[in-house]
Scaffold this motif. Sequence first.
Motif, PDB file in Angstrom:
ATOM      1  N   UNK A 581       0.836  -1.198   0.000  1.00  0.00           N
ATOM      2  CA  UNK A 581       0.000   0.000   0.000  1.00  0.00           C
ATOM      3  C   UNK A 581       0.875   1.253   0.000  1.00  0.00           C
ATOM      4  N   UNK A 582       2.052   1.140  -0.575  1.00  0.00           N
ATOM      5  CA  UNK A 582       2.952   2.292  -0.694  1.00  0.00           C
ATOM      6  C   UNK A 582       3.534   2.321  -2.103  1.00  0.00           C
ATOM      7  N   UNK A 583       2.689   1.920  -3.085  1.00  0.00           N
ATOM      8  CA  UNK A 583       3.109   1.897  -4.498  1.00  0.00           C
ATOM      9  C   UNK A 583       4.354   1.052  -4.733  1.00  0.00           C
ATOM     10  N   UNK A 584       4.488  -0.019  -3.954  1.00  0.00           N
ATOM     11  CA  UNK A 584       5.629  -0.905  -4.132  1.00  0.00           C
ATOM     12  C   UNK A 584       6.903  -0.386  -3.505  1.00  0.00           C
ATOM     13  N   UNK A 585       6.798   0.699  -2.716  1.00  0.00           N
ATOM     14  CA  UNK A 585       7.962   1.239  -2.016  1.00  0.00           C
ATOM     15  C   UNK A 585       7.956   0.772  -0.571  1.00  0.00           C
ATOM     16  N   UNK A 586       9.131   0.651  -0.018  1.00  0.00           N
ATOM     17  CA  UNK A 586       9.232   0.337   1.405  1.00  0.00           C
ATOM     18  C   UNK A 586       9.885   1.499   2.129  1.00  0.00           C
ATOM     19  N   UNK A 614       8.741  -3.179  -5.702  1.00  0.00           N
ATOM     20  CA  UNK A 614       7.923  -3.726  -6.779  1.00  0.00           C
ATOM     21  C   UNK A 614       7.307  -2.588  -7.592  1.00  0.00           C
ATOM     22  N   UNK A 615       6.950  -2.896  -8.812  1.00  0.00           N
ATOM     23  CA  UNK A 615       6.321  -1.909  -9.682  1.00  0.00           C
ATOM     24  C   UNK A 615       4.893  -1.630  -9.221  1.00  0.00           C
ATOM     25  N   UNK A 616       4.333  -0.534  -9.707  1.00  0.00           N
ATOM     26  CA  UNK A 616       2.953  -0.210  -9.362  1.00  0.00           C
ATOM     27  C   UNK A 616       1.996  -1.284  -9.863  1.00  0.00           C
ATOM     28  N   UNK A 622      -1.276  -7.384  -6.382  1.00  0.00           N
ATOM     29  CA  UNK A 622      -1.171  -7.980  -5.049  1.00  0.00           C
ATOM     30  C   UNK A 622      -2.271  -7.470  -4.120  1.00  0.00           C
ATOM     31  N   UNK A 623      -2.655  -6.216  -4.273  1.00  0.00           N
ATOM     32  CA  UNK A 623      -3.762  -5.703  -3.461  1.00  0.00           C
ATOM     33  C   UNK A 623      -5.034  -6.504  -3.727  1.00  0.00           C
ATOM     34  N   UNK A 726      -1.453   1.329 -16.232  1.00  0.00           N
ATOM     35  CA  UNK A 726      -1.529   0.918 -17.637  1.00  0.00           C
ATOM     36  C   UNK A 726      -0.756  -0.375 -17.882  1.00  0.00           C
ATOM     37  N   UNK A 727       0.182  -0.675 -16.996  1.00  0.00           N
ATOM     38  CA  UNK A 727       0.998  -1.878 -17.191  1.00  0.00           C
ATOM     39  C   UNK A 727       0.241  -3.157 -16.869  1.00  0.00           C
TER      40      UNK A 727
END
Length: 907
Positions: A581-586, A614-616, A622-623, A726-727
Motif C-alpha cells: 500500500x505504498x506503491x511498491x515502495x518500502x 515492486x512496480x505499481x 497484489x492488493x 496501464x501496465x
Amino acid sequence: MKNLKEKFINFLTDGPKVRDLAQESHENKLTFYAGVIYLTLHRVFRYAIAILAFLIFLLVGFGSGYAVGIVRQTPIPTVTQLDRPINHSQNSATLYYSGSQKIAKVNSDITIDKATDAELTPLVKKAVTATEDETFYEHKGVLPKSLVRAVLSEFTGIGVQTGGSTLTQQLVKMQFLTSQTTWRRKITEMFYAHKLEQNFSKETILRAYLNSAPYGKNNNGENINGIKTAAKGIFGKDIKDLTLPEAAFIAGLPQSPSVYTPYTVKGKLKKDLSLGMRRKDIVLFRMYRNGDITKAQYESAKKYDLTKDFLDPGTPKKQKKQNSYLFNLVMNKSSEIIANNLIEQDGLNPTDVKKDTNQYNQYLASATQLLHEKGYTVHTTIRKPLYKAMQTAVAQSSLGESHTSQDYDQSTNKYVNTTENVENGSVAIDNETGAVLAFSGGVDFKNSQINHAFDTYRSPGSSIKPYLVYAPAIEHKIISSQTAIADFPKNYGNYIPTDYNMTIENRFIPAQEALAKSYNLPAVNIYNKLLHTRGTNEQATMKKLGFNLSKSEYQNLGLALGGTDYGFSVADNASAFSNFYNNGNRSSAYYIDKITDPTGRVIYQHHTKKTKVFSQGTTYIMQKMLHQVVKNGTASSLKSSLQFSTKSLIGKTGTSNDYRDIWFNGATPGVTISSWIGYDNFYGHSYTLDTNSSETNLQLWANIANALYQEDPTIFDLNKKMTKPKSVYENRVVKKTGTLPGTVNFDGEDYRISGKKVTALSLSPAPEANSEFGIGASHKDYRLFYDYLDDIDNDYGKTLLYTGKTISKKRNLDDLFTVANGNPSNDEYYGKENNVNNKGSSTSEQNVGANDQQANSGQGSSGNGNDDKSTSDNNSTSTTPEEPAATSPNNNQTNAGNEQVTGDTNQ
C-alpha cells in the motif's frame, strides 16, 4: 689547494671576516680553524632558529585552520542555544510522544538544587577561583597554552592533557560536551568557551559552573551536583553559613569527586578522609597565596577539625524505576543514535567502531550517561492515544493458556517459580513514512521485559509468501492472479511439502486461490520456479524489504513457507508488508523522529527514504489478491469482527510448525498492523498454541484495529483507492488452466480448453492455450488432469492424505499418499488450524530443485475471482486453514529440521 680552502671557507662562513682573521693569525693554524668552526656553527644556529620559527608558524597556522575545520563539523551554538544550558539547564533527558505530550523525564543519577546569584557568597567564589582558575577574571575563556597543547597533541601523538582548563572550559565540558578527552572535543570546548565569554558575564558563567560542578555524594549516598546541594548534603547548611574550612573543602571536591567525597555509596562516612582533608588544605593555601585570606586565617582553618561538621548518615531515597516497553525501547534507540553522533564527532565511522565491541560499548555508556545527566530531548513517532488504545486492546484480549512451573535458574543456582503467558507483539506503522504509530511489546511487563514487537525474531510462517513468492513471480511475469499452480505430490530430493493436515489437493489451483487459502505446495512450486528463472534475484528483493538472509536460506525451498534460520521481528514483517500500500515502495519502520542536545540543537532528524521494491502494476495486482485472503480466505472471519469497511483491507496469515508462532499482517491504504502471538519457552519449555490460535490472533488483530479506528479513523485512509496502472493487463481466461481458450495436444491427443472464465490480472498478455500450462507439474500430473477432462474417473481433485510412511528406493511417491476418507469440507476447515503436529518444512541446500519436472510457467493474466455464468469445472475447492511453516531457532525454539514430509496448516 689554497684556492680550494678559501672557496670552502667562503662557502661556509662570512668570507671577509674569516680572511681578516686568517691574516692576523696566519701562523697559528689552530686558532684559525677554531675561528672557522665557531663562525660556521654560529651561522648554522641562526639558520636553525629561523627554520624552527618558520615551522612553528606553519604548525600554528595549519593547526588553527585544522581546528576551525573541526568546529565546522560541529558548529558552535547560537547565543540563544548557549543560554539554555547556562540559565535553564535540565539535568536529564525528556522523552516525548508524537507532539508535545511527555512520555517521561529520565531519572537523573544526580541530585541538584541550584543556587541564585544572591546565594553565592564572596567566600565560595574566592575559594573556587583561587583553586580552579586564579586568572578567571582576566582571561577570555581560554589560555593560549591550552590551544597549543591540544594542537601539538594531534600531530605528536601525545595524548591530550586535561589539566589547565579554565572554569569556562570546565563549564562547557559539563553542560555542552562529553567528558571524553579527545583532541577534537578539547578544541571544540575552547571555541565554545570563547563564545561564552563574549556573550555572558563572568558572574553568570561562575554561577553556572557552581550549579553544574559535581561534588561527590551526600549523606544519603546520592550523587550531588551544585554547590548549594553540596552545602546542604555534606554540612546541612545554606551557602551563606559555610565557614572557611567548609567552603574550602567543598571547593576542592570537583577535581576528583569520587576520591575526595566524605561519604560512601550508602551514605556512611569514609573511614579514611585524609585525601579530602589534604585537598582542603591545598585550597586554603591557594586562597592565601592569592591574597583572599590572611596567614592567620589560613593557619586557623588548616588546624580546624572539620570531621565534626559532617552530617550523620541519612536514609537513601528510593527512586521509582522507569521500566516499560515504551521507555526501554526509546532509551535504547536514543543511546544508539547519540553514540553514533559521538563517534562521528571523533572523526570515526560508526560501522568500523561497532566491529570493536569494547570500544562501541564505551560510546554507548557515554550516550546513556548523557541521557541521564543532560537536558536532551527525544521526540518519537508514537501517538499517545493510539498507544494507550493498543495496550488496552491487548490487555482485554484472551490469548491462550498460561503455564506455571518450577524451573532451575542457573544464574542464581536456585529453583524459581515461572509463568509463561501467551505473548504478543504488535505494531502499527504508517505505510507511506514507516513511522511507528503504536505497538505492543508484550502482555505483562512485570513478568517478561522482552519487547516482542521489536526485539524477538520468530518464524514468519506463511506471512512471508506475499513478498517472497507471489509478488516477485508477478513482477517477473511468471504468474498472473489466475495462473494454474500444481498441488500434487512432489519430491524435491526427499523434501516432500504438503498442505494443511499433511494433505495434498491433487489438482491445479489458481494463484489467487492458493494465496487466499495459503496452500503450501503452490508456494513452494512458484518459489522453485523463481530460483530457476534467469533475471530473478530473490536476495536483492528481500534486502530491499529489510531482510538480510544467508545464501543458504534462499536455496532452501522451505523458505517459501517461512523456514528461516533466525526469523523476523514483528516490526520488520509489518514494514515489508506495508509496501503493497505504498506503491511498491518500502519505508523503513522507525520510532525516533528527532533528538536535540542540551542547547536545543537538532543532532538527529529522521528522513524517510523510500526503497523501490515492486512496480505499481505488481502492487495493484497484489492488493487484489491479498484482499481475497480477507474476503473468502484464511482471514475471512475479520469481516464480522471489524467496525469499519473491509473493502480496502488486505492481509496475510502465518503459522509456524506446531503452532509455535501465529501471525497476521493486515493493511489498509493508510496503515499496516501486524500481530504475533506465541510462547517465549524459557528454561527449555516447548509450549505450543492451541489449534484455534489463528482465530485467536485474528480476533486480537480486530480488537487492536477497532481500538485504533475509534481513536483516529483517518490513519486508515479507507477511501483512498489505487487506479489500475496501464501496465496491468485484464483478461478473461479459462479458470481451470489460467489460459485463453483453445485446443491443445497432449500425448498425441487433442483437448479442448474451455469452460468457466475468470478475470485475470497480470503484467503480460494472457497466454495462449498450451498443453503444459501450469507451474510445478510433472507429466504424470498433466496426464491425471487430461484424463479428468475426458471424464475418466480418477483421483484428480480428491484430497490425498500422507500415510506416515517414509520414502525409500522400494517405495515411490504414490505409496506415501492415499485418498482421504471424505474430503475436508468448507465448514469443517473454514478458518481453522491444523489439529496434528507437523514436520519442519526446512530443506537442505541439496534438496533445491531435485527431481523437478517443471511445466511451462503459464505467464497468464491474473483475475479478481469474479466468475461468469459458464459451466463449472467441478474442481474441489475446500476452504482451508493456515499452514504452520518451518520454525526458526530463535527465542529458545529450535528448527524442526529437515524432515521428509512437511504439512502445515494453511494460514
